[in-house]
Write an enzyme that holds these catalytic residues in place. Structure first.
Site, PDB file in Angstrom:
ATOM      1  N   ALA A  55     -46.543  77.182 -16.836  1.00 24.92           N
ATOM      2  CA  ALA A  55     -47.681  76.453 -16.250  1.00 24.92           C
ATOM      3  C   ALA A  55     -48.991  77.158 -16.566  1.00 24.92           C
ATOM      4  CB  ALA A  55     -47.486  76.332 -14.735  1.00 24.92           C
ATOM      5  N   GLY A 105     -49.425  74.518 -21.027  1.00 24.42           N
ATOM      6  CA  GLY A 105     -48.546  73.624 -20.275  1.00 24.42           C
ATOM      7  C   GLY A 105     -49.278  72.757 -19.271  1.00 24.42           C
ATOM      8  N   SER A 107     -45.411  76.607 -27.443  1.00 25.27           N
ATOM      9  CA  SER A 107     -46.091  77.890 -27.654  1.00 25.27           C
ATOM     10  C   SER A 107     -46.304  78.074 -29.148  1.00 25.27           C
ATOM     11  CB  SER A 107     -45.239  79.074 -27.180  1.00 25.27           C
ATOM     12  OG  SER A 107     -44.519  78.774 -26.027  1.00 25.27           O
ATOM     13  N   LEU A 139     -59.662  79.279 -39.134  1.00 27.52           N
ATOM     14  CA  LEU A 139     -60.804  79.268 -38.210  1.00 27.52           C
ATOM     15  C   LEU A 139     -61.350  80.676 -37.998  1.00 27.52           C
ATOM     16  CD1 LEU A 139     -59.472  76.696 -35.584  1.00 27.52           C
ATOM     17  CD2 LEU A 139     -61.409  76.359 -37.130  1.00 27.52           C
ATOM     18  N   CYS A 165     -55.301  83.486 -29.157  1.00 27.59           N
ATOM     19  CA  CYS A 165     -54.530  83.089 -30.341  1.00 27.59           C
ATOM     20  C   CYS A 165     -54.936  83.730 -31.646  1.00 27.59           C
ATOM     21  CB  CYS A 165     -54.599  81.581 -30.523  1.00 27.59           C
ATOM     22  SG  CYS A 165     -53.695  80.722 -29.259  1.00 27.59           S
TER      23      CYS A 165
END
Length: 480
Positions: free
Chosen positions: A9, A13, A127, A223, A272
């Protein structure tokens, strides 16, 4: 009624399932997590994450076809489609330490799914995972399947924090990777039918599993590379008297390059970019491609260089010492419109200043003192483990105070560092700030949010990344 269950969560999610519930009223969506505190927060008025528009979506659907629960096994066994969005931190020890993804949480989720399932399931990787994870998960599920059929899909998320709800409502693309078997294609179609309820057909791309897994890592690497490219140019701009904003604008006018992600700054952050590039590097090394690995490593090197360059500018400008001086830090989140501090450049900048014995006062409109203290005391990569497995409330860093007001943070300070581009920092009363600071008063703008000329008129000595240097700063060394 199709039942969807999402394990995890968090930032992925929660918002993803909320939007699926909003757009697919006929689907029951349950988000499960072992963290009781986190599920309680999702069920309360104070959601555990800040994201513009998220609260409205959750409030519309919660209790109707969107539920948050800690009863993980019950909801997993009842679901038709199971999304897995658990943490995939970077390994800190053992094989691939510092680069490889740690799939502990993923593996235990897969084993639990195999344990409790009594009917066929579609298991969806949400994920960001290394290429070939699906294969490993598939093996765990099939070897423990008790005759139940599992299909694995990869459906990477391409959300940007701060605009996640808009990104979900109107995505550039939805990517679904699956096996090229009849069962695999049927599973792909089932997930496609969910998204097709609000996403135009031509934006839903289907690929094989490996392409989907790699596309996510590659997109983030491209990116991050753009940011490192413009940051590398910003150092050259400072050395030559060019203005990085003008250069980036001119470059971005080329339609093949485009204007996005060309803002020079103190560096990229977020959960990330660094993690995914390290992962990409590791995969390249494992596949015998050291030249490719070195190429991508450079993106992170430039990012680290940019952060240390910024700290060196601060220290060298202030008579080469910040020991015992109050420095105000405006903004701690890794970018505006989010409370997320994962891998934020502010952590390295603050640690650099603390290493020189500065006293720091921090203001960020969305980040709590508890979070800031935790970030500054934590080891690298600790943040990516579930909160109950992180080191317990570390001793607070005494030289750091957190305020809820920019004017309070800057009062009596020798210097101000702007580290997040919150809109409110553009409209602060800098005359008032100047009057309450020690002189000479310095502003180090790590996000190019303020107008250096206006501030110089007030009396500030200003350093803006990639902009022509203040005469004061010009002859000082940029790199220690």
């Amino acid at each position: 009624m199709v039942k969807i269950c999402c394990i995890g969560a968090g930032y992925v999610g929660g918002p993803t399932m909320a939007v699926i519930a909003l757009k697919c009223p006929s689907i029951e969506v349950v988000v499960v997590d072992i963290s009781v505190a986190r599920i309680n927060a999702w069920n309360s008025d104070q959601l555990p994450i800040y994201e513009p528009g998220l609260e409205d979506v959750v409030k519309q659907c919660r209790g109707r076809n969107l539920f948050f629960s800690t009863d993980v096994e019950k909801h997993v066994s009842e679901a038709d489609i199971i999304f897995v969005s658990v943490n995939t931190p970077t390994k800190t020890r053992g094989l691939g330490a510092g680069k490889a993804a740690d799939l502990t949480y993923w593996e235990s989720a897969a084993r639990m799914i195999a344990d409790v399932s009594k009917s066929d399931k579609i298991v969806v990787e949400k994920s960001t995972v290394p290429v070939k994870t699906a294969e490993a998960i598939e093996k765990i599920l099939t070897h423990n399947s008790k005759g139940i059929n599992f299909q694995i899909l990869s459906n990477p998320e391409f959300l940007a924090e701060g605009t996640a709800i808009q990104d979900l409502l109107k995505p550039d693309r939805v990517l679904i990777g699956g096996r090229e078997t009849p069962g695999g294609q049927k599973a792909v179609q089932a997930l496609k039918d969910v998204y097709a309820q609000w996403v135009p057909e031509d934006r839903i791309i289907t690929t094989n599993l490996w392409s989907a897994e790699l596309s996510k890592l590659a997109a983030n690497a491209f990116l991050a590379q753009r940011i490192s490219s413009v940051n590398a140019i910003s150092a050259l701009c400072e050395a030559t008297g060019a203005n990085v904003s003008e250069v980036a604008y001119s470059v971005g006018k080329d339609s093949r390059i485009g204007p996005k992600f060309l803002n020079a700054s103190v560096g990229f952050g977020g959960s990330c970019f660094q993690k995914d590039i390290l992962n990409l590097v590791y995969i390249c090394e494992c596949n015998g491609l050291p030249e490719v690995a070195d190429y991508w490593k450079q993106v992170i090197k430039i990012n680290d260089y940019q952060k240390s360059r910024f700290v060196n500018r601060v220290v060298s400008s202030m008579f080469n010492t910040v020991s015992g001086k109050k420095i105000a830090v405006l903004g701690f989140a890794f970018k505006k419109d989010t409370g997320d501090t994962r891998e934020t450049p502010a952590i390295d900048v603050c640690k650099g200043l603390l290493g020189d014995k500065a006293t720091i006062s921090i203001y960020d409109p969305q980040v709590t003192e508890d979070q800031i203290q935790r970030d500054l005391a934590m080891n690298k990569f600790d943040w990516d483990h579930p909160i109950h497995l992180q080191p317990m409330s570390p001793t607070a860093v005494k030289q750091v105070s957190v305020t809820w007001d920019a004017y309070e943070a800057t009062k009596g300070a020798h210097g101000v560092c702007i580290l997040t581009e919150w809109d409110e920092f553009k409209t602060l009363d800098y005359q008032r700030i100047y009057e309450n600071m020690q002189k000479p008063a310095f502003i180090f703008d790590g996000r190019n949010v303020v107008d250096p000329e206006k501030l110089r008129e007030i009396g500030f000595i200003v350093y803006s990344i990639g902009k022509p240097l203040d005469p004061w700063v010009k002859d000082l060394p940029a790199v220690a």
